[in-house]
Enzyme design. Sequence first.
Site: not given
Length: 337
Positions: A13, A71, A73, A76, A97, A221, A281
């Site tokens: 959220p 990215d 979320t 995870e 973003t 690949d 991260e």
Amino acid sequence: MTVRKRARIIYNPTSGRETFRSDLVDILSIYEKAGYETSAFATTPAPNSAKNEATRAAKDGFDLIVAAGGDGTLNEVVNGIAGLEHRPTLAIIPAGTTNDYARALRIPRDDPIAAAKLILKKNKKFKIDIGRAGDNYFMNIAAGGTMTEVTYEVPSQMKSLFGYAAYFAKGAELIPRIKPIEMLIKYDGQEYRGNATMFMIALTNSVGGFEQIVPDASLDDGKFTMIIIKKSNVIDMLSLMAKALQGKHLDDPRIIYAKATDIEVIPLNKEDRLMVNLDGEYGGDAPMHFHNLKQHLEVIANLDEIPEDAITTSADFKRVEKDFMDGIDDIKDQENK
């Protein structure tokens, strides 16, 4: 009695500009129309909230997991299902973003409704590679070295408000602080031993929104695309960055560019800490082994068409890129004085 397929939407959220919830009812209806009994879960600030829910849903037999967020979320969710025997199909609704992986799959990045409607297409599924790094998994990129510190140092609020501009501004600020690290990097029977300012292990061609840095990456690949940037001074680093933005860096002698399934990165000096970034991260410190899991996850992607917004650089992005390149020229002038 017919058993309906089940889908679980896992959404952040607080991702991006925090507008996803206003579209949630319509998105639920889209997945219901596609034949899924659909429910939603809002992540919390608790550690591994999205990961834990993805694991629970997969073990409970859900057929589809929808990762809605940035990215982080998505990473995870992938980590929640990648190590399981039953791995549900994965759909992505970008709400962050940069949304690098959505760009690579040609998923609309500014329209959650359009992203959700991909589930209604006939030609929509294929299997993609993912990377394993130690005990963690990644979908897009693993990297280490001074330049990767930018993703740790840009505040989340700044990312939401300014997007790419936040990364550019912090990246330019970090350039004078580049410190090479002596590494041993082994890859598919070959090795590099020496100083490096950065290594990058990519699964897609979208890195920070740029598609020219790894132009020939393949999604399925079984090979990573690896870039090692050797020891460089400030001027060299600026020159390489400028060339990379234009896709002219692959044959530069200051770079090693190779394909590999297995890569091991080892810092050779104990006093050097080498943090590893996985999909934006922190993913632990090297030494670390990276293995490509070929066609490990089934995903929903835009296979029939390439939306214009997924391949066309926006006017704002072009402006930020120009400002960054102008900043590079200014730093070069100062260094040469």
